[in-house]
Design a protein around this motif. Structure first.
Motif, PDB file in Angstrom:
ATOM      1  N   SER A  75       0.802  -1.224   0.000  1.00  9.60           N
ATOM      2  CA  SER A  75       0.000   0.000   0.000  1.00  9.60           C
ATOM      3  C   SER A  75       0.837   1.277   0.000  1.00  9.60           C
ATOM      4  O   SER A  75       0.512   2.243   0.691  1.00  9.60           O
ATOM      5  CB  SER A  75      -0.944   0.009   1.202  1.00  9.60           C
ATOM      6  N   ILE A  76       1.916   1.317  -0.757  1.00  2.72           N
ATOM      7  CA  ILE A  76       2.669   2.563  -0.942  1.00  2.72           C
ATOM      8  C   ILE A  76       1.744   3.566  -1.621  1.00  2.72           C
ATOM      9  O   ILE A  76       1.119   3.253  -2.644  1.00  2.72           O
ATOM     10  CB  ILE A  76       3.919   2.326  -1.799  1.00  2.72           C
ATOM     11  N   ASP A  77       1.636   4.757  -1.040  1.00  2.00           N
ATOM     12  CA  ASP A  77       0.685   5.728  -1.583  1.00  2.00           C
ATOM     13  C   ASP A  77       1.317   7.094  -1.847  1.00  2.00           C
ATOM     14  O   ASP A  77       0.632   8.118  -1.854  1.00  2.00           O
ATOM     15  CB  ASP A  77      -0.516   5.887  -0.648  1.00  2.00           C
ATOM     16  N   HIS A  78       2.619   7.131  -2.069  1.00  2.00           N
ATOM     17  CA  HIS A  78       3.301   8.404  -2.299  1.00  2.00           C
ATOM     18  C   HIS A  78       2.784   9.075  -3.569  1.00  2.00           C
ATOM     19  O   HIS A  78       2.300   8.426  -4.497  1.00  2.00           O
ATOM     20  CB  HIS A  78       4.810   8.202  -2.468  1.00  2.00           C
ATOM     21  N   TRP A  79       2.920  10.390  -3.592  1.00  2.00           N
ATOM     22  CA  TRP A  79       2.772  11.105  -4.852  1.00  2.00           C
ATOM     23  C   TRP A  79       4.093  11.009  -5.604  1.00  2.00           C
ATOM     24  O   TRP A  79       5.169  10.914  -5.010  1.00  2.00           O
ATOM     25  CB  TRP A  79       2.448  12.573  -4.611  1.00  2.00           C
ATOM     26  N   VAL A  80       4.003  11.051  -6.916  1.00  2.00           N
ATOM     27  CA  VAL A  80       5.215  11.037  -7.739  1.00  2.00           C
ATOM     28  C   VAL A  80       5.049  12.068  -8.853  1.00  2.00           C
ATOM     29  O   VAL A  80       3.991  12.152  -9.483  1.00  2.00           O
ATOM     30  CB  VAL A  80       5.503   9.621  -8.305  1.00  2.00           C
ATOM     31  N   ILE A  81       6.064  12.888  -9.037  1.00  4.27           N
ATOM     32  CA  ILE A  81       6.096  13.864 -10.125  1.00  4.27           C
ATOM     33  C   ILE A  81       7.145  13.383 -11.124  1.00  4.27           C
ATOM     34  O   ILE A  81       8.321  13.245 -10.774  1.00  4.27           O
ATOM     35  CB  ILE A  81       6.439  15.275  -9.625  1.00  4.27           C
ATOM     36  N   THR A  82       6.714  13.111 -12.337  1.00  4.80           N
ATOM     37  CA  THR A  82       7.591  12.566 -13.374  1.00  4.80           C
ATOM     38  C   THR A  82       7.899  13.629 -14.417  1.00  4.80           C
ATOM     39  O   THR A  82       7.003  14.344 -14.879  1.00  4.80           O
ATOM     40  CB  THR A  82       6.922  11.365 -14.069  1.00  4.80           C
ATOM     41  N   LEU A  83       9.171  13.704 -14.777  1.00  3.30           N
ATOM     42  CA  LEU A  83       9.603  14.584 -15.867  1.00  3.30           C
ATOM     43  C   LEU A  83      10.382  13.740 -16.864  1.00  3.30           C
ATOM     44  O   LEU A  83      11.489  13.268 -16.560  1.00  3.30           O
ATOM     45  CB  LEU A  83      10.470  15.723 -15.339  1.00  3.30           C
ATOM     46  N   THR A  84       9.810  13.529 -18.028  1.00  5.00           N
ATOM     47  CA  THR A  84      10.501  12.794 -19.083  1.00  5.00           C
ATOM     48  C   THR A  84      11.463  13.737 -19.788  1.00  5.00           C
ATOM     49  O   THR A  84      11.068  14.807 -20.247  1.00  5.00           O
ATOM     50  CB  THR A  84       9.499  12.210 -20.089  1.00  5.00           C
ATOM     51  N   VAL A 104       7.621  18.281 -19.664  1.00  6.48           N
ATOM     52  CA  VAL A 104       6.361  18.653 -19.003  1.00  6.48           C
ATOM     53  C   VAL A 104       6.125  17.715 -17.819  1.00  6.48           C
ATOM     54  O   VAL A 104       6.003  16.508 -18.009  1.00  6.48           O
ATOM     55  CB  VAL A 104       5.168  18.575 -19.983  1.00  6.48           C
ATOM     56  N   PRO A 105       6.037  18.239 -16.591  1.00  7.07           N
ATOM     57  CA  PRO A 105       5.840  17.375 -15.418  1.00  7.07           C
ATOM     58  C   PRO A 105       4.435  16.767 -15.381  1.00  7.07           C
ATOM     59  O   PRO A 105       3.471  17.342 -15.897  1.00  7.07           O
ATOM     60  CB  PRO A 105       6.039  18.320 -14.229  1.00  7.07           C
ATOM     61  N   LEU A 106       4.343  15.616 -14.739  1.00  8.46           N
ATOM     62  CA  LEU A 106       3.059  14.938 -14.530  1.00  8.46           C
ATOM     63  C   LEU A 106       3.003  14.444 -13.095  1.00  8.46           C
ATOM     64  O   LEU A 106       3.918  13.757 -12.630  1.00  8.46           O
ATOM     65  CB  LEU A 106       2.904  13.758 -15.488  1.00  8.46           C
ATOM     66  N   VAL A 107       1.919  14.790 -12.380  1.00  8.36           N
ATOM     67  CA  VAL A 107       1.713  14.349 -11.002  1.00  8.36           C
ATOM     68  C   VAL A 107       0.833  13.105 -11.015  1.00  8.36           C
ATOM     69  O   VAL A 107      -0.204  13.073 -11.686  1.00  8.36           O
ATOM     70  CB  VAL A 107       1.033  15.454 -10.166  1.00  8.36           C
ATOM     71  N   ASP A 141      -3.479  16.078  -4.911  1.00  7.53           N
ATOM     72  CA  ASP A 141      -4.547  15.197  -5.394  1.00  7.53           C
ATOM     73  C   ASP A 141      -5.351  15.845  -6.517  1.00  7.53           C
ATOM     74  O   ASP A 141      -5.790  15.171  -7.454  1.00  7.53           O
ATOM     75  CB  ASP A 141      -5.468  14.801  -4.234  1.00  7.53           C
ATOM     76  N   ALA A 142      -5.528  17.155  -6.452  1.00 10.94           N
ATOM     77  CA  ALA A 142      -6.283  17.841  -7.506  1.00 10.94           C
ATOM     78  C   ALA A 142      -5.530  17.884  -8.830  1.00 10.94           C
ATOM     79  O   ALA A 142      -6.140  18.032  -9.889  1.00 10.94           O
ATOM     80  CB  ALA A 142      -6.628  19.257  -7.053  1.00 10.94           C
ATOM     81  N   ALA A 143      -4.202  17.751  -8.774  1.00 13.38           N
ATOM     82  CA  ALA A 143      -3.372  17.864  -9.983  1.00 13.38           C
ATOM     83  C   ALA A 143      -3.072  16.522 -10.629  1.00 13.38           C
ATOM     84  O   ALA A 143      -2.377  16.477 -11.658  1.00 13.38           O
ATOM     85  CB  ALA A 143      -2.063  18.570  -9.638  1.00 13.38           C
ATOM     86  N   ARG A 144      -3.574  15.442 -10.078  1.00 12.12           N
ATOM     87  CA  ARG A 144      -3.213  14.114 -10.577  1.00 12.12           C
ATOM     88  C   ARG A 144      -3.582  13.918 -12.048  1.00 12.12           C
ATOM     89  O   ARG A 144      -4.655  14.294 -12.479  1.00 12.12           O
ATOM     90  CB  ARG A 144      -3.902  13.027  -9.753  1.00 12.12           C
ATOM     91  N   ASP A 145      -2.619  13.340 -12.774  1.00  8.59           N
ATOM     92  CA  ASP A 145      -2.840  12.818 -14.124  1.00  8.59           C
ATOM     93  C   ASP A 145      -3.118  13.883 -15.186  1.00  8.59           C
ATOM     94  O   ASP A 145      -3.569  13.556 -16.279  1.00  8.59           O
ATOM     95  CB  ASP A 145      -3.980  11.783 -14.125  1.00  8.59           C
ATOM     96  N   VAL A 146      -2.830  15.155 -14.869  1.00  6.94           N
ATOM     97  CA  VAL A 146      -2.986  16.233 -15.850  1.00  6.94           C
ATOM     98  C   VAL A 146      -1.607  16.858 -16.088  1.00  6.94           C
ATOM     99  O   VAL A 146      -1.016  17.418 -15.163  1.00  6.94           O
ATOM    100  CB  VAL A 146      -3.963  17.316 -15.364  1.00  6.94           C
ATOM    101  N   VAL A 186       6.554  23.088  -4.992  1.00  5.49           N
ATOM    102  CA  VAL A 186       5.554  22.249  -5.647  1.00  5.49           C
ATOM    103  C   VAL A 186       4.179  22.897  -5.544  1.00  5.49           C
ATOM    104  O   VAL A 186       3.433  22.984  -6.532  1.00  5.49           O
ATOM    105  CB  VAL A 186       5.554  20.834  -5.030  1.00  5.49           C
ATOM    106  N   ALA A 187       3.815  23.384  -4.354  1.00  5.31           N
ATOM    107  CA  ALA A 187       2.512  24.019  -4.180  1.00  5.31           C
ATOM    108  C   ALA A 187       2.385  25.277  -5.032  1.00  5.31           C
ATOM    109  O   ALA A 187       1.355  25.516  -5.663  1.00  5.31           O
ATOM    110  CB  ALA A 187       2.287  24.353  -2.702  1.00  5.31           C
ATOM    111  N   ALA A 188       3.444  26.097  -5.086  1.00  5.68           N
ATOM    112  CA  ALA A 188       3.394  27.352  -5.843  1.00  5.68           C
ATOM    113  C   ALA A 188       3.281  27.104  -7.343  1.00  5.68           C
ATOM    114  O   ALA A 188       2.636  27.878  -8.064  1.00  5.68           O
ATOM    115  CB  ALA A 188       4.619  28.191  -5.536  1.00  5.68           C
ATOM    116  N   CYS A 189       3.901  26.037  -7.836  1.00  2.00           N
ATOM    117  CA  CYS A 189       3.872  25.755  -9.276  1.00  2.00           C
ATOM    118  C   CYS A 189       2.582  25.072  -9.706  1.00  2.00           C
ATOM    119  O   CYS A 189       2.100  25.282 -10.817  1.00  2.00           O
ATOM    120  CB  CYS A 189       5.072  24.903  -9.672  1.00  2.00           C
ATOM    121  N   ILE A 190       2.026  24.225  -8.844  1.00  2.00           N
ATOM    122  CA  ILE A 190       0.817  23.494  -9.213  1.00  2.00           C
ATOM    123  C   ILE A 190      -0.435  24.343  -9.009  1.00  2.00           C
ATOM    124  O   ILE A 190      -1.337  24.371  -9.840  1.00  2.00           O
ATOM    125  CB  ILE A 190       0.721  22.184  -8.411  1.00  2.00           C
TER     126      ILE A 190
END
Length: 338
Positions: A75-84, A104-107, A141-146, A186-190
């Protein structure tokens, strides 16, 4: 700070993908996109700090799946921000299909089922533990997958690249300050607000400096590089750029300093046969004598002395002290206790 390293290149080719699959197995099910190829040369570096982790991965194309079964099992539930940085990336999360472009980052949240597909790729990822970053839970949580394809998303991308460059030399005692800066950035950018932007002023400035640094280094050998070109390249006004680089001695001094650093790196390479005058010319210095004068002013040593020392092996390149882990703990164990 040394990373944990998992590198399949030192395994027999027939065992490389199976090792990679087992490494990720408790978090993702993975399948190679080109199973007909022999071998799977991939490398995973992870810096673990208090409450978060940062990783860089270079690997062939692969598809991955985090199913509800895996989530219930671990049950790992961390957020992850990916930058390709290189390659394509497609994500399916519920009814959402996201295809963030490189840069482009993705949460995402590891608490959610997801599927992904990547071509041969180079990426960085920031893992944030929920307990340590609970103050920004609603934002994350509001920024997930966008995909964060915006000016603020670009700032966050630059900050991730700055972390990648800085973590290998980070002192352990600086980790707490970095966590606070991460949370604010992270909060200021999202989800930017006036208060959040003020709180994140320091990492925002660092991100903008990183953006300018990379733009300058791409254009070091362009003689026309000046404030106007930089403003166009990085999307800043002239006044913003001048304020940003005021503490660096100004725009012209900053560009000159970066060119001198590039010259130093070429001169310390004992296998580089270029004459000093050619290096100076390629880096847009007007002549060898003015280059030598500026070089000595910045480094306290002449270009010819650096060249001579490199031939005499008195200046040594840094060597990597990554630890090779052929049988490490799993990726899940690596990020579980953030």
């Amino acid at each position: 700070m040394d990373p944990e390293v998992f590198d399949t290149r030192y395994l027999p080719r027939s065992q490389q993908f199976e090792a990679w699959k087992q490494w990720y197995g408790r978090v993702f099910d993975t399948v190679p996109l080109r199973p007909e190829l022999q071998g799977f040369e991939a490398k995973h570096l992870t810096w673990r700090l208090d409450g978060f982790a940062f990783s860089r991965v270079t690997a062939p194309g692969v598809s991955g799946r985090r199913s509800r079964t895996l989530i219930h099992r671990d049950s790992i539930d961390h957020w992850v921000i990916t930058l390709t940085k290189r390659g394509t990336h497609k994500v399916l999360a519920g009814d959402i299909v996201a295809e963030p472009a490189p840069g482009v980052p993705l949460v995402q949240s590891l608490a959610d089922p997801m599927e992904s597909e990547r071509s041969d790729y180079d990426r960085v990822q920031l893992y944030l533990g929920r307990d340590d970053f609970r103050e920004i839970a609603a934002v994350m949580d509001a920024a997930r997958d966008v995909p964060l394809d915006s000016p603020n998303g670009r700032l966050l991308a630059e900050y991730l690249l700055l972390l990648e460059r800085s973590l290998p030399t980070l002192e352990q005692g600086a980790a707490q300050g970095l966590k606070d800066a991460l949370r604010a950035m992270v909060a200021a950018c999202i989800k930017p607000t006036a208060d959040r932007i003020v709180e994140a002023a320091t990492p925002i400035r660092a991100s903008r400096l990183e953006l300018v640094r990379r733009a300058v280094e791409r254009r070091l050998r362009v003689s026309a590089l000046d404030a106007a070109m930089l403003c166009k390249e990085v999307g800043m006004s002239r006044s913003q750029l001048y304020r940003l680089l005021d503490g660096e001695g100004g725009v012209a001094r900053y560009i000159q300093s970066k060119r001198l650093v590039a010259a130093y790196e070429e001169l310390r390479d004992g296998e580089n046969p270029k004459p000093i005058s050619a290096i100076a010319f390629e880096l847009c210095f007007p002549d060898a004598s003015s280059f030598s004068r500026m070089f000595r002013r910045q480094f306290g040593i002449s270009p010819s002395d650096v060249r001579g020392a490199s031939f005499g092996r008195l200046i040594q390149a840094h060597t990597s002290n990554d630890r090779l882990l052929l049988k490490p703990e799993s990726f899940g164990d690596l990020i579980r206790f953030l």
